[in-house]
Design a protein around this motif. Structure first.
Motif, mmCIF file in Angstrom:
data_model
loop_
_atom_site.group_PDB
_atom_site.id
_atom_site.type_symbol
_atom_site.label_atom_id
_atom_site.label_comp_id
_atom_site.label_asym_id
_atom_site.label_seq_id
_atom_site.Cartn_x
_atom_site.Cartn_y
_atom_site.Cartn_z
ATOM 1 N N LYS A 5 55.887 28.480 37.670
ATOM 2 C CA LYS A 5 54.783 28.789 37.901
ATOM 3 C C LYS A 5 54.464 27.477 38.913
ATOM 4 N N SER A 6 53.176 27.812 39.607
ATOM 5 C CA SER A 6 53.006 26.905 40.910
ATOM 6 C C SER A 6 51.779 26.119 40.093
ATOM 7 N N SER A 7 51.291 24.892 40.793
ATOM 8 C CA SER A 7 50.199 24.219 40.472
ATOM 9 C C SER A 7 49.806 23.134 41.524
ATOM 10 N N HIS B 31 45.422 39.941 28.807
ATOM 11 C CA HIS B 31 44.953 38.650 29.386
ATOM 12 C C HIS B 31 46.066 37.683 28.673
ATOM 13 N N THR B 32 46.136 37.511 27.307
ATOM 14 C CA THR B 32 46.936 36.500 26.714
ATOM 15 C C THR B 32 48.314 36.941 26.864
ATOM 16 N N LEU B 40 50.725 30.466 32.576
ATOM 17 C CA LEU B 40 49.550 30.078 33.212
ATOM 18 C C LEU B 40 48.529 30.012 32.048
ATOM 19 N N SER B 41 47.379 29.149 32.356
ATOM 20 C CA SER B 41 46.306 29.125 31.329
ATOM 21 C C SER B 41 45.561 30.434 31.283
ATOM 22 N N SER B 42 44.791 30.563 30.403
ATOM 23 C CA SER B 42 44.073 31.836 30.228
ATOM 24 C C SER B 42 43.020 31.744 31.313
ATOM 25 N N ALA B 47 41.023 34.329 36.273
ATOM 26 C CA ALA B 47 40.782 34.396 37.662
ATOM 27 C C ALA B 47 41.359 35.398 38.469
ATOM 28 N N ILE B 48 42.879 35.338 38.306
ATOM 29 C CA ILE B 48 43.769 36.095 38.969
ATOM 30 C C ILE B 48 43.471 37.676 38.661
#
Lengths: 411, 411
Positions: A5-7, B31-32, B40-42, B47-48
């Motif tokens: 993943k990218s940040s 989502h989860t 990635l964070s929730s 957002a995506i």
DNA sequence: ATTTATTTTCTCGACTGTCGAGAAAAAAGA
DNA sequence: TCTTTTTTCTCGACAGTCGAGAAAATAAAT
């Protein structure tokens, strides 16, 4: 997971890497140069350079001659004192130790001739440890300051675990460099020699805008090495060193040093040529080492038309040509660069090579690949060695150092 | 430049790609789930997904059975109506046209038997254009809604320019699909068939956590195909389909369909086996097509101990084994998966294969590679076809669509 | 000596990302 | 009706890039 993943932090690391590698390629650059080369904005370059400068990874160079009108440019380069590299090149007769500073300049070098104890691993290991200590001692450098020890050898190398699996020098005696150098905090890198040559050649051609999609580099000598450069799907150069010398040339062929029969090396390596030229049976145990003078004599008589000598080189070329044709089949048609001591016999090898290539499908379809010669294998190996080691070391440093200093900046 | 610079927008694109590809792999996720799979964070996933949803790339699935306590999860999947894929598989006797929606489900399919006009390129081209129109007509889809037309064939393929360079069906008659399909706005993708099989097998093994560093997939039939899967330095899977069938097996060997001599296919392809079994001279023009029933008869007599039939399969296995050994030399020792109609003769091929492998250096060193059989080549090709096409199409869509809708969001 | 032109470096504000924490939502059980 | 549980959604903090333009530093011109 397939892909990381990218940040935003990764972005910075990536772009810092871009800046640093531009510096490596072009020696010393100003703000604006870096922006041009990396396609980053001036503002970003500014942010990155101040961060790297503060972390002691790059440094401003002292003044330099005015370049004309305008505010004088300040040049950056990798910070000499940031750390050191030790490059060890193991070749058949000698082990070469080089000390390089973080800016890439050679600080010290000596050769250690491997005498009668040549093939004993424990003797070699002890000698190597001593030599390393001597190398840093002569320049008064502490072990901790050595960022990487990069070792190259011909033969079969386990890149993932830094184990030399098979080498012309030590045969089947493995050397586990990770273990041998466990008292060093430095990163240990082990490379096949021709991989390094290929890397250097690729970068060289890239600079000249002359690098095609891919590239094969062959090292001809007592053993046969191959390095292949390919562009990966993301556009980076991937260099590999397949075990070409011991690819099957022909079933039930000559006995190879590795113990198998019919390897390419058994026909095309110096000992193979020697064996054929002197009409020694092909299952004779290969000569440990053939002096270049000996090969020169065979070449001489071949050039004077002596039948078996001519035949030996022709057979060697044939094996090489067929082997290359197989490489082209398994990759794609690509230019071939020949290097190593064997290139001086190219006139004798060529006919066989062309014959071996001609009958194969990829050549019938795409035509003969570009074949060119390149001298100074030693120089190429050194350049490739540096490039490879710095690629790794820079990456290491960028993942650790600047974040630590970011904390300092806050405090 | 070696490697692209990174920016915050690229980060979003990259992570959107991660989300979308997770959806592709697992069908429909909440989502989860997505957060788990992509790390990635929730918040980011949120957002995506809203962005992709708004852009019509993914869609919320209708209600589904309650899964227990708590707020019910809303599942997303690629939006069916976002676009369509056409997959065309050219095989020796038939051309198969499939229509797939953006969620990956097969909507329509028909086969077009290639009759007497089989080998004429202009006839084929006209037929293909008609078939494509018929395909979208039957489902009332406009050309613009077709995101990609992905074509697969055995043979030699120029992936960069979508040109079929050499194929068992059309021989040296090139087909330039980019040109042929110039009236379509869709992206045109051309694949070697075994590349697709390899891709599907790799993903399948990856799911089972059973994928080693690399993998070779061989398709045995009238012709011989090879797909190789490798992990690149950044961790992504790179799949290539080298021209294995026409790699040089032995100098001055049997005449191959491609016109060269000594290709692996000339020994191991069905026509090669047939030729040897019936003691036809090895320079005889190869049979255009060998019905499976014919091969079965030869296999039958081989199993009954008929000498030449046994010998033919053995020679075929030998060529295969030696060829594989060369692949292992040029890459690394890796598991081998056999597929295609030829696998039903594996009992007859095996002895020769093992013999061909055994004498080579990589096998002497690392031991026999894992060899396994896999059925349902057609299914694998279809899966690989979808995966490959969606990899490209998703990338295309992510670089174009969401940014456009970002402008809408602002307006 | 002063001004002007030129080139480079540096800084600021706008924008786009990710993330953690916690609020809000929605259903099942008590 | 209240509580529990699970998931989705929102907000503010933080990190990074970029364009524009200010500031700096020098050579040439006056």
């Amino acid at each position: 997971m397939r892909v990381m993943k990218s940040s935003t932090e990764m972005v910075r690391q990536q772009n810092s890497g871009l800046v640093l590698s531009a510096l490596r390629r072009f020696g010393a650059l100003s703000h604006t140069d870096m922006a041009d080369h990396t396609h980053l904005s001036s503002a970003t370059v500014s942010a990155i350079t101040t961060e790297l400068d503060r972390a002691g990874i790059i440094e401003r160079m002292e003044q330099q001659a005015a370049t004309g009108r305008g505010r004088p440019r300040v040049l950056f380069r990798p910070s000499r004192g940031c750390g050191y590299l030790i490059l060890v090149r193991i070749s058949s007769d000698v082990v070469q130790y080089s000390l390089v500073d973080y800016a890439g300049t050679l600080m010290d070098r000596f050769d250690e001739a491997r005498g009668a104890s040549a093939t004993d691993v424990t003797v070699f290991s002890r000698g190597m440890l001593e030599a390393l200590d001597r190398l840093i001692g002569r320049s008064s450098i502490s072990r901790d300051a050595v960022l990487a020890i990069s070792i190259s050898s011909k033969g079969l190398v386990d890149t993932a675990y830094q184990r030399l699996v098979w080498s012309p020098v030590f045969g089947d005696q493995e050397i586990d460099f990770q273990w041998l150098l466990r008292d060093w905090s430095a990163r240990i890198i082990l490379n096949n020699e021709t991989r390094l040559t290929a890397q250097a050649v690729a970068r060289c051609l890239e600079k000249k805008q002359d690098l095609k999609q891919s590239l094969a580099v062959l090292s001809l000598g007592h053993s046969i090495g191959l390095g292949i450069v390919q562009r990966s799907s993301v556009g980076a150069l991937e260099v590999t060193a397949p075990n070409f010398g011991h690819m099957l040339h022909v079933a039930n062929g000559g006995l190879c040093r590795c113990g198998a029969r019919g390897c390419i090396e058994a026909s095309t390596g110096f000992y193979g040529i020697l064996r054929t030229a002197f009409e020694v049976p092909a299952d004779t145990i290969p000569a440990k080492f053939v002096p270049l003078a000996e090969m020169d004599r065979i070449a001489m008589s071949a050039r004077q038309g002596k039948r078996m000598a001519t035949y030996a080189f022709r057979q060697a070329g044939l094996a090489l040509g067929q082997g290359i044709s197989r490489v082209l089949s398994l990759h794609e048609t690509m230019p071939v660069v020949l290097t190593g001591p064997g290139t001086r016999y190219y006139d004798l090898l060529q006919a066989g090579m062309v014959e071996g290539l001609a009958q194969s499908q990829p050549v019938r379809r795409e035509g003969m690949p570009d074949i060119s010669l390149m001298d100074d294998e030693a120089g190429l190996v050194f350049e490739g060695h540096k490039q490879r080691a710095f690629d790794d070391v820079d990456q290491d440093i960028l993942t650790l150092r600047p974040s630590a200093s970011a904390a300092m900046k806050a405090g």
